[in-house]
Design a protein around this motif. Sequence first.
Motif, mmCIF file in Angstrom:
data_model
loop_
_atom_site.group_PDB
_atom_site.id
_atom_site.type_symbol
_atom_site.label_atom_id
_atom_site.label_comp_id
_atom_site.label_asym_id
_atom_site.label_seq_id
_atom_site.Cartn_x
_atom_site.Cartn_y
_atom_site.Cartn_z
ATOM 1 N N GLY A 44 36.116 -1.803 -13.451
ATOM 2 C CA GLY A 44 35.164 -1.321 -12.452
ATOM 3 C C GLY A 44 34.820 0.151 -12.577
ATOM 4 O O GLY A 44 34.018 0.658 -11.806
ATOM 5 N N TYR A 45 35.422 0.834 -13.529
ATOM 6 C CA TYR A 45 35.131 2.247 -13.735
ATOM 7 C C TYR A 45 34.351 2.448 -15.020
ATOM 8 O O TYR A 45 34.435 1.650 -15.948
ATOM 9 C CB TYR A 45 36.429 3.074 -13.799
ATOM 10 C CG TYR A 45 37.056 3.236 -12.445
ATOM 11 C CD1 TYR A 45 36.600 4.204 -11.560
ATOM 12 C CD2 TYR A 45 38.082 2.401 -12.043
ATOM 13 C CE1 TYR A 45 37.156 4.338 -10.311
ATOM 14 C CE2 TYR A 45 38.650 2.529 -10.782
ATOM 15 C CZ TYR A 45 38.183 3.498 -9.923
ATOM 16 O OH TYR A 45 38.734 3.620 -8.681
ATOM 17 N N GLU B 98 42.409 2.318 -23.280
ATOM 18 C CA GLU B 98 43.167 1.163 -22.816
ATOM 19 C C GLU B 98 42.509 0.623 -21.550
ATOM 20 O O GLU B 98 41.897 1.382 -20.802
ATOM 21 C CB GLU B 98 44.610 1.546 -22.460
ATOM 22 C CG GLU B 98 45.402 2.129 -23.594
ATOM 23 C CD GLU B 98 46.749 2.678 -23.145
ATOM 24 O OE1 GLU B 98 47.732 2.405 -23.845
ATOM 25 O OE2 GLU B 98 46.804 3.355 -22.104
ATOM 26 N N ASP B 99 42.656 -0.665 -21.322
ATOM 27 C CA ASP B 99 42.154 -1.247 -20.075
ATOM 28 C C ASP B 99 43.130 -1.033 -18.933
ATOM 29 O O ASP B 99 42.753 -1.032 -17.770
ATOM 30 C CB ASP B 99 41.904 -2.754 -20.244
ATOM 31 C CG ASP B 99 40.762 -3.032 -21.209
ATOM 32 O OD1 ASP B 99 39.850 -2.178 -21.318
ATOM 33 O OD2 ASP B 99 40.776 -4.095 -21.859
ATOM 34 N N GLU C 287 36.915 11.463 -10.258
ATOM 35 C CA GLU C 287 36.306 10.176 -9.936
ATOM 36 C C GLU C 287 37.261 9.369 -9.056
ATOM 37 O O GLU C 287 36.842 8.552 -8.255
ATOM 38 C CB GLU C 287 35.974 9.400 -11.213
ATOM 39 C CG GLU C 287 35.235 8.108 -10.939
ATOM 40 C CD GLU C 287 34.630 7.487 -12.186
ATOM 41 O OE1 GLU C 287 34.361 6.284 -12.138
ATOM 42 O OE2 GLU C 287 34.424 8.184 -13.189
ATOM 43 N N ILE C 288 38.557 9.618 -9.240
ATOM 44 C CA ILE C 288 39.593 8.974 -8.436
ATOM 45 C C ILE C 288 40.438 10.066 -7.811
ATOM 46 O O ILE C 288 40.901 10.981 -8.500
ATOM 47 C CB ILE C 288 40.477 8.060 -9.307
ATOM 48 C CG1 ILE C 288 39.644 6.936 -9.914
ATOM 49 C CG2 ILE C 288 41.644 7.513 -8.503
ATOM 50 C CD1 ILE C 288 40.354 6.187 -11.027
ATOM 51 N N LYS D 128 39.580 -1.831 -6.332
ATOM 52 C CA LYS D 128 39.479 -2.623 -5.101
ATOM 53 C C LYS D 128 40.601 -2.304 -4.110
ATOM 54 O O LYS D 128 40.366 -2.180 -2.920
ATOM 55 C CB LYS D 128 39.505 -4.113 -5.442
ATOM 56 C CG LYS D 128 39.319 -5.017 -4.255
ATOM 57 C CD LYS D 128 39.301 -6.471 -4.683
ATOM 58 C CE LYS D 128 39.186 -7.387 -3.471
ATOM 59 N NZ LYS D 128 39.220 -8.784 -3.846
ATOM 60 N N GLY D 129 41.830 -2.150 -4.607
ATOM 61 C CA GLY D 129 42.972 -1.987 -3.711
ATOM 62 C C GLY D 129 43.447 -0.571 -3.495
ATOM 63 O O GLY D 129 44.282 -0.329 -2.634
ATOM 64 N N GLY D 130 42.940 0.387 -4.282
ATOM 65 C CA GLY D 130 43.389 1.760 -4.147
ATOM 66 C C GLY D 130 44.809 1.946 -4.654
ATOM 67 O O GLY D 130 45.300 1.175 -5.472
ATOM 68 N N LEU D 131 45.488 2.960 -4.151
ATOM 69 C CA LEU D 131 46.858 3.281 -4.541
ATOM 70 C C LEU D 131 47.808 2.605 -3.561
ATOM 71 O O LEU D 131 47.754 2.867 -2.362
ATOM 72 C CB LEU D 131 47.064 4.797 -4.526
ATOM 73 C CG LEU D 131 48.390 5.329 -5.052
ATOM 74 C CD1 LEU D 131 48.600 4.950 -6.517
ATOM 75 C CD2 LEU D 131 48.443 6.847 -4.885
ATOM 76 N N THR D 132 48.658 1.741 -4.068
ATOM 77 C CA THR D 132 49.517 0.943 -3.200
ATOM 78 C C THR D 132 50.866 0.649 -3.850
ATOM 79 O O THR D 132 50.981 0.643 -5.070
ATOM 80 C CB THR D 132 48.824 -0.390 -2.831
ATOM 81 O OG1 THR D 132 49.678 -1.154 -1.988
ATOM 82 C CG2 THR D 132 48.464 -1.198 -4.049
#
Length: 166
Positions: free
Chosen positions: A44-45, A69-70, A102-103, A132-136
Amino acid sequence: MIRLRVLVGVSALLATVSACTSSSQPCAGVGVTSGVGVMFLREGYSDLVGASYELCARGTCATGELQQEDITRVNLGLPDDVDPDGGTVRFRVTPKGSTSPEIDASTDVKLVRQSDGCGGGAYSRGLAFTKKGGLTTKIPPSLTAAWRRHLKELAAPSTGATTESP
């Protein structure tokens, strides 16, 4: 008298070295370090190859540059005597040639004790970052699956065939 000193010294050394092996359970005793790690799925980036990252916690930061890398794993080592109570972990990624991230995500995290199996241990925590979930601290199954695929790709022998000319 010298023999007695040598015998006592050797006995003390053996007792120290074998302290973990006195139980019937194998003792790891190594490889447990304090720190925070983030698995980062880039889905998504835009292109983040060469982007700089910064991972900070407990007043310490790790910085580096993202590779092609992905999925990436970023680690920050912490002192062994780190306070395990809650604290903020911040993860930033700034694209190459840009001055704004960007993040830029953060979350409060309590570190978890990992035993080394010998009575020692360290405090650490694994986190995940997805668009989608952010930092978790809850690592999504899709991220775990992507990491396993990545490790298998790294372990697989190269499929590129080379030919030699006569």
